[in-house]
Motif scaffolding. Structure first.
Motif, PDB file in Angstrom:
ATOM      1  N   PRO A   1      -3.534   8.541  -6.307  1.00  0.00           N
ATOM      2  CA  PRO A   1      -3.962   7.663  -5.522  1.00  0.00           C
ATOM      3  C   PRO A   1      -4.897   6.902  -5.708  1.00  0.00           C
ATOM      4  CG  PRO A   1      -3.507   9.882  -4.451  1.00  0.00           C
ATOM      5  CD  PRO A   1      -3.472  10.071  -6.105  1.00  0.00           C
ATOM      6  N   TYR A   2      -5.859   7.188  -6.572  1.00  0.00           N
ATOM      7  CA  TYR A   2      -6.790   6.205  -7.155  1.00  0.00           C
ATOM      8  C   TYR A   2      -6.230   5.167  -7.914  1.00  0.00           C
ATOM      9  CZ  TYR A   2     -10.691   4.394  -9.763  1.00  0.00           C
ATOM     10  OH  TYR A   2     -11.668   3.618 -10.459  1.00  0.00           O
ATOM     11  N   ALA A   3      -5.234   5.342  -8.608  1.00  0.00           N
ATOM     12  CA  ALA A   3      -4.480   4.320  -9.467  1.00  0.00           C
ATOM     13  C   ALA A   3      -3.785   3.432  -8.414  1.00  0.00           C
ATOM     14  CB  ALA A   3      -3.422   4.822 -10.414  1.00  0.00           C
ATOM     15  N   ALA A   4      -3.397   3.870  -7.267  1.00  0.00           N
ATOM     16  CA  ALA A   4      -2.455   3.104  -6.226  1.00  0.00           C
ATOM     17  C   ALA A   4      -3.569   2.236  -5.600  1.00  0.00           C
ATOM     18  CB  ALA A   4      -1.843   4.060  -5.295  1.00  0.00           C
ATOM     19  N   LEU A   5      -4.703   2.929  -5.282  1.00  0.00           N
ATOM     20  CA  LEU A   5      -5.713   2.183  -4.705  1.00  0.00           C
ATOM     21  C   LEU A   5      -6.137   1.010  -5.498  1.00  0.00           C
ATOM     22  CD1 LEU A   5      -8.127   1.759  -2.773  1.00  0.00           C
ATOM     23  CD2 LEU A   5      -9.392   3.097  -3.942  1.00  0.00           C
ATOM     24  N   GLY A   6      -6.553   0.944  -6.967  1.00  0.00           N
ATOM     25  CA  GLY A   6      -6.852   0.093  -7.876  1.00  0.00           C
ATOM     26  C   GLY A   6      -5.590  -1.052  -7.991  1.00  0.00           C
ATOM     27  N   ARG A   7      -4.678  -0.797  -8.055  1.00  0.00           N
ATOM     28  CA  ARG A   7      -3.523  -1.606  -7.931  1.00  0.00           C
ATOM     29  C   ARG A   7      -3.203  -2.551  -6.403  1.00  0.00           C
ATOM     30  NH1 ARG A   7       1.229   0.492 -10.919  1.00  0.00           N
ATOM     31  NH2 ARG A   7       2.549  -1.316  -9.956  1.00  0.00           N
ATOM     32  N   TRP A   8      -3.295  -1.707  -5.424  1.00  0.00           N
ATOM     33  CA  TRP A   8      -3.575  -2.390  -4.194  1.00  0.00           C
ATOM     34  C   TRP A   8      -4.720  -3.361  -4.182  1.00  0.00           C
ATOM     35  CZ3 TRP A   8      -6.805  -3.053   0.308  1.00  0.00           C
ATOM     36  CH2 TRP A   8      -6.063  -3.464   1.424  1.00  0.00           C
ATOM     37  N   ILE A   9      -5.951  -2.991  -4.625  1.00  0.00           N
ATOM     38  CA  ILE A   9      -7.044  -3.974  -4.635  1.00  0.00           C
ATOM     39  C   ILE A   9      -6.868  -5.271  -5.455  1.00  0.00           C
ATOM     40  CG2 ILE A   9      -9.498  -4.152  -5.250  1.00  0.00           C
ATOM     41  CD1 ILE A   9      -9.378  -2.632  -2.865  1.00  0.00           C
ATOM     42  N   ASP A  10      -6.185  -5.083  -6.510  1.00  0.00           N
ATOM     43  CA  ASP A  10      -5.614  -6.389  -7.446  1.00  0.00           C
ATOM     44  C   ASP A  10      -4.773  -7.348  -6.524  1.00  0.00           C
ATOM     45  OD1 ASP A  10      -6.949  -5.189  -9.775  1.00  0.00           O
ATOM     46  OD2 ASP A  10      -5.278  -4.542 -10.694  1.00  0.00           O
ATOM     47  N   LEU A  11      -3.990  -6.525  -5.918  1.00  0.00           N
ATOM     48  CA  LEU A  11      -3.260  -7.477  -5.000  1.00  0.00           C
ATOM     49  C   LEU A  11      -4.213  -8.155  -3.793  1.00  0.00           C
ATOM     50  CD1 LEU A  11      -0.010  -5.139  -4.464  1.00  0.00           C
ATOM     51  CD2 LEU A  11      -0.205  -7.254  -5.946  1.00  0.00           C
ATOM     52  N   PHE A  12      -4.751  -7.362  -3.467  1.00  0.00           N
ATOM     53  CA  PHE A  12      -5.845  -7.897  -2.430  1.00  0.00           C
ATOM     54  C   PHE A  12      -6.656  -9.023  -2.989  1.00  0.00           C
ATOM     55  CE2 PHE A  12      -9.861  -7.236   0.267  1.00  0.00           C
ATOM     56  CZ  PHE A  12      -9.328  -7.681   1.442  1.00  0.00           C
ATOM     57  N   VAL A  13      -7.171  -8.835  -4.084  1.00  0.00           N
ATOM     58  CA  VAL A  13      -7.806 -10.006  -4.827  1.00  0.00           C
ATOM     59  C   VAL A  13      -6.854 -11.218  -4.719  1.00  0.00           C
ATOM     60  CG1 VAL A  13      -8.956 -10.798  -7.045  1.00  0.00           C
ATOM     61  CG2 VAL A  13      -9.599  -8.263  -6.034  1.00  0.00           C
TER      62      VAL A  13
ATOM     63  N   GLY B   1       0.974  -1.244   0.075  1.00  0.00           N
ATOM     64  CA  GLY B   1      -0.025   0.051   0.030  1.00  0.00           C
ATOM     65  C   GLY B   1       0.853   1.250  -0.038  1.00  0.00           C
ATOM     66  N   PRO B   2       1.600   1.334   1.044  1.00  0.00           N
ATOM     67  CA  PRO B   2       2.535   2.501   0.937  1.00  0.00           C
ATOM     68  C   PRO B   2       3.598   2.725  -0.215  1.00  0.00           C
ATOM     69  CG  PRO B   2       2.472   1.605   3.190  1.00  0.00           C
ATOM     70  CD  PRO B   2       1.840   0.960   2.182  1.00  0.00           C
ATOM     71  N   ALA B   3       3.901   1.566  -0.690  1.00  0.00           N
ATOM     72  CA  ALA B   3       4.936   1.595  -1.727  1.00  0.00           C
ATOM     73  C   ALA B   3       4.027   2.108  -2.936  1.00  0.00           C
ATOM     74  CB  ALA B   3       5.515   0.274  -1.867  1.00  0.00           C
ATOM     75  N   LEU B   4       2.785   1.553  -3.150  1.00  0.00           N
ATOM     76  CA  LEU B   4       2.176   2.203  -4.501  1.00  0.00           C
ATOM     77  C   LEU B   4       1.776   3.555  -4.252  1.00  0.00           C
ATOM     78  CD1 LEU B   4      -0.201  -1.002  -4.649  1.00  0.00           C
ATOM     79  CD2 LEU B   4       1.386  -0.238  -6.406  1.00  0.00           C
TER      80      LEU B   4
END
Length: 196
Positions: free
Chosen positions: A93-105, A83-86
């Motif tokens: 921040p929205y793009a970071a959120l989307g990428r983090w959600i992909d990792l979460f999935v 999360g912090p790295a993204l």
């Protein structure tokens, strides 16, 4: 202080770093095998993927439960650190959120099998679930807050609710190979955007 003490002090951290790297390799291999073959996959498959002998797996993780718990914790930590790295490396921040959600999935796909294997130990499972929430809810909150502060998403979003929603969308993938959880999660995340 003599040179011998200084040398010993420097050698110990290097060995520790090597041991941690080797353990991460084993855990990454186990997670990959669990995704494709389930948590009951033969240890020899995990050892082959990690490029080590079966005895090495057992030396690090004497029981299958030890290995499953270690994989779970390892994946939680990887997701928490992402999360912090993204946020610091992605364009918005929205793009970071989307990428983090992909990792979460990705994590959730493995987690469902791990959770099912751990349910027999309800106290242990509850401890791991609390650990999961303690580590990941603050990361998701930080990502949501950053995207809201940038005006990219609504500001009334709750991290735990979002994570539960994503988790519920991932459940259907367990029983139906045609079910596309990623597509549905992408639609959910797209729906967070603030209209322009």
């Amino acid at each position: 202080m003599n040179d011998g003490d200084g040398g010993a002090g420097r050698a110990a951290p290097r060995k520790r770093a090597d041991a941690l790297r080797n353990e991460r390799t084993l855990l990454d291999a186990a997670a990959a095998v669990f995704v494709t073959s389930g948590v009951e996959a033969p240890v020899r498959d995990i050892a082959a993927r990690a490029g080590v002998g079966v005895a090495t797996i057992y030396r690090h993780f004497p029981t299958r439960a030890d290995l499953i718990i270690a994989v779970y914790r390892h994946q939680v930590e990887a997701c928490a650190e992402a999360g912090p790295a993204l946020l610091s490396s992605v364009a918005s921040p929205y793009a970071a959120l989307g990428r983090w959600i992909d990792l979460f999935v990705d994590f959730l796909v493995t987690k469902h099998g791990l959770a099912a294997a751990l349910r027999s130990d309800s106290a242990g499972f509850e401890t791991l679930h609390a650990y999961f929430l303690d580590r990941l809810v603050p990361v998701c909150t930080r990502l949501l807050d950053a995207a809201a502060a940038a005006g990219e998403i609504r500001s009334d979003l709750n991290a735990l609710e979002l994570m539960r929603g994503v988790g519920n969308l991932c459940i259907g993938a367990d029983n139906d190979p045609r079910y596309d959880a990623r597509r549905l999660v992408a639609l959910l995340i797209a729906g967070l955007r603030r209209p322009r």
